[in-house]
Motif scaffolding. Structure first.
Motif, short mmCIF file in Angstrom:
data_model
loop_
_atom_site.label_atom_id
_atom_site.label_comp_id
_atom_site.label_asym_id
_atom_site.label_seq_id
_atom_site.Cartn_x
_atom_site.Cartn_y
_atom_site.Cartn_z
N ALA A 58 0.83 -1.20 0.00
CA ALA A 58 0.00 0.00 0.00
C ALA A 58 0.87 1.26 0.00
CB ALA A 58 -0.93 -0.01 1.21
N ALA A 59 1.96 1.23 0.77
CA ALA A 59 2.87 2.38 0.78
C ALA A 59 3.53 2.56 -0.58
CB ALA A 59 3.94 2.18 1.86
N GLU A 60 3.92 1.47 -1.21
CA GLU A 60 4.52 1.55 -2.55
C GLU A 60 3.57 2.23 -3.53
OE1 GLU A 60 6.89 -1.66 -5.15
OE2 GLU A 60 4.73 -2.07 -5.01
N ALA A 61 2.30 1.86 -3.46
CA ALA A 61 1.32 2.48 -4.35
C ALA A 61 1.19 3.97 -4.10
CB ALA A 61 -0.04 1.79 -4.17
N ARG A 62 1.24 4.37 -2.84
CA ARG A 62 1.16 5.81 -2.52
C ARG A 62 2.38 6.55 -3.07
NH1 ARG A 62 -1.13 3.60 2.33
NH2 ARG A 62 0.88 3.68 3.43
N TYR A 63 3.56 5.96 -2.92
CA TYR A 63 4.76 6.62 -3.46
C TYR A 63 4.69 6.71 -4.98
CZ TYR A 63 7.39 6.86 0.94
OH TYR A 63 7.82 7.18 2.20
N MET A 64 4.20 5.65 -5.63
CA MET A 64 4.10 5.68 -7.10
C MET A 64 3.13 6.76 -7.55
SD MET A 64 6.34 3.55 -8.09
CE MET A 64 5.94 3.51 -9.84
N ALA A 65 2.14 7.02 -6.71
CA ALA A 65 1.16 8.07 -7.04
C ALA A 65 1.63 9.45 -6.59
CB ALA A 65 -0.18 7.74 -6.39
N GLY A 66 2.80 9.52 -5.95
CA GLY A 66 3.33 10.79 -5.47
C GLY A 66 2.58 11.34 -4.28
N ALA A 67 1.96 10.45 -3.48
CA ALA A 67 1.15 10.91 -2.35
C ALA A 67 1.42 10.07 -1.11
CB ALA A 67 -0.33 10.85 -2.71
N PRO A 68 2.64 10.13 -0.57
CA PRO A 68 2.92 9.36 0.66
C PRO A 68 2.03 9.83 1.80
CG PRO A 68 4.70 10.91 0.20
CD PRO A 68 3.82 10.91 -1.01
N LYS A 69 1.74 8.90 2.70
CA LYS A 69 0.80 9.16 3.80
C LYS A 69 1.37 10.12 4.82
CE LYS A 69 -1.92 6.62 7.27
NZ LYS A 69 -2.24 5.27 7.80
N GLY A 70 2.68 10.02 5.10
CA GLY A 70 3.31 10.86 6.11
C GLY A 70 4.81 10.71 6.07
N ALA A 71 5.47 11.28 7.06
CA ALA A 71 6.93 11.37 7.06
C ALA A 71 7.61 10.01 7.15
CB ALA A 71 7.39 12.26 8.21
N LEU A 72 6.90 8.97 7.62
CA LEU A 72 7.51 7.65 7.79
C LEU A 72 6.82 6.60 6.92
CD1 LEU A 72 7.95 7.60 11.69
CD2 LEU A 72 9.69 8.10 9.97
N ASP A 73 6.16 7.02 5.86
CA ASP A 73 5.37 6.09 5.07
C ASP A 73 6.22 4.92 4.56
OD1 ASP A 73 3.11 5.04 3.97
OD2 ASP A 73 2.99 6.44 2.28
N GLY A 74 5.79 3.71 4.89
CA GLY A 74 6.46 2.51 4.44
C GLY A 74 7.67 2.10 5.23
#
Length: 468
Positions: A58-74
């Motif tokens: 899920a974190a990888e998908a957020r990074y690929m979309a350019g929208a990490p959840k927060g400062a420690l995502d993944g």
């Protein structure tokens, strides 16, 4: 692939953001290291690789979309077992506690979850968190990765073992008398106990704090940005202030720094410990600080009074259990607490009052110096299956005399590695600053870390297995 695990947390997160490293690949490598190492190290509880891989995807998908959840995502993080994580039991290190899933995240785990960290495992601790050891009636025995026959310290035993064994760079422990700093000292980590309440904690108690346990000062600074955010449940917390934890190394020229080599009671610091701490003080002097020998802030009366109060408190908890459940508690802890039943109400009150005596002497120590250096642990090591360095429930706290005053006085303090014994075991330097000057501890530690240089010989059991 295991080499990616030895990067700093910031380097790893930057690689996630640049899409040059996938959180899935990182988690896969971490799982492989844990599975190769855990049969020897014994650091983890509630290790959940499948869930952690799903969160990494899920974190990888957020990074690929350019929208990490927060400062420690993944980013993988371990949490000490005593810190509640929603859905996981909190057995308090003892077989006597029923395994009931926690209804909510504690403040620390809540902040980590908000920032996208993957809490891939909890770390082990002794019964009720009341030993400087990895010995527990519930958990497997945690061992020191530097030498598996030796103790990782405690009560954040699993956190120190996980950090030294390379289960990623980010780990969180708790500390009421030294339980972050003591194991950090025995395993070479940087361990930080903040000003009381700086990192919100629940349940709270006199002197109890959460704190990072990491390979470097910078890794801890990254964690502090997340876990210091406020939480109303901690009624001991000072008003929240956004602190820049990414401080520059301290310029120590003109600073007056106290050197405390006598704890006032307990185990005398061993010669190798004394030599390493004195050498560290000389490094501060060489960079312009004035080193001032100072007297201890702890007395035998203070330590024994605290012991009486804690015995009575924990016996009260144990007395509520059925005889069958009580019999499941680690015998050392049960024997230690049982004598609390004989303490009179006056003795318990007088014992608890010694926390305020420590608070007074700890505050007085900073009227003449800007910071204090001391050993963390008085001894180099002790066997993995011992409950404490004395292994004697009649003398349970002889090893916490350099650390416990700063819990009761509420001062920020850290352990940072300052060398190794002839047997190859890490030795910790304690750096203490006045209340609320947490950033000063980081600045001083960062300066010393730069003078010392990086640790390059961390034990890695997955690599040993690959080479076998």
């Amino acid at each position: 692939m295991s080499d990616i695990l030895d990067k700093s947390a910031r380097e790893t997160l930057a690689a996630f953001a640049a899409k040059s490293l996938s959180p899935v690949d990182y988690m896969t490598a971490l799982i492989a290291r844990v599975e190769a190492s855990e049969p020897k190290v014994g650091a983890l509880y509630a290790f959940e690789p499948e869930r952690s891989l799903a969160e990494a995807k899920a974190a990888e998908a957020r990074y690929m979309a350019g929208a990490p959840k927060g400062a420690l995502d993944g980013m993988p993080v371990t949490i000490k077992e005593l810190i509640a994580v929603k859905g996981e039991p909190v057995p308090l290190g003892t077989a006597a506690i029923d395994l009931v899933p926690a209804e909510d995240d504690a403040p620390t785990s809540a902040r980590l979850r908000e920032d996208g960290a993957i809490m891939f495992a909890k770390t082990t601790c002794p019964d009720y968190g009341m030993l400087s050891s990895g010995l527990s009636s519930f958990h497997q025995l945690a061992r020191n990765p530097w030498k598996l026959s030796e103790n990782p310290g405690g009560s954040s035993a699993g956190a120190s073992a996980a950090g030294a064994a390379g289960y990623g760079p980010l780990h969180v422990g708790t500390d009421i008398g030294g339980s972050v700093r003591l194991p950090a000292g025995w395993t070479g980590l940087f361990g930080f106990k903040p000003t009381l309440g700086r990192i919100p904690i629940y349940p709270y108690y006199t002197g109890r704090a959460a704190g990072p346990m990491t390979p470097t000062v910078d890794d801890a600074a990254l964690l502090m940005q997340t876990i210091t955010r406020p939480d109303w449940r901690d009624a001991t917390s000072p008003a929240y202030e956004p602190i820049n934890w990414d401080v520059a190394p301290a310029d120590v020229r003109g600073m007056k720094i106290g050197l405390m080599l006598d704890a006032g009671c307990g185990i005398d610091a061993e010669p190798e410990v004394m030599a390493a701490v004195q050498a560290a003080a000389e490094a501060f002097a060489a960079h312009g600080a004035e080193i001032v020998p100072i007297a201890p802030v702890l007395s035998r009366e203070m330590l024994d009074g605290l012991d009486v109060a804690w015995r009575a408190r924990f016996w009260g908890m144990m007395e509520a259990l059925s005889p069958e459940k009580r019999a499941m508690i680690l015998p050392y802890i049960r024997e230690w607490a049982a004598s609390g039943a004989a303490a009179s109400p006056v003795q318990v009150a007088q014992g608890f009052d010694q926390t305020f005596a420590m608070r007074k002497t700890a505050a007085e120590a900073f009227q003449k110096v800007d910071a204090i250096l001391s050993p963390v642990n008085p001894n180099v090591s002790y066997p993995a299956d011992w409950a404490s360095p004395t292994n004697d429930p009649i003398r349970p706290f002889e090893h916490i005399c350099f650390t416990v005053p700063w819990n009761m006085g509420e001062q920020p303090a850290c352990s940072i590695n300052c060398g190794f014994s002839a047997s190859g075991m890490p030795i910790g330097l304690q750096i203490v600053a006045p209340r609320f000057q947490d950033a000063k501890v980081f600045a001083l530690a960062k300066a010393y870390e730069g003078w010392r240089g990086p640790i390059t010989s961390w034990p890695r059991y997955d690599r040993e297995l690959a080479l076998a």
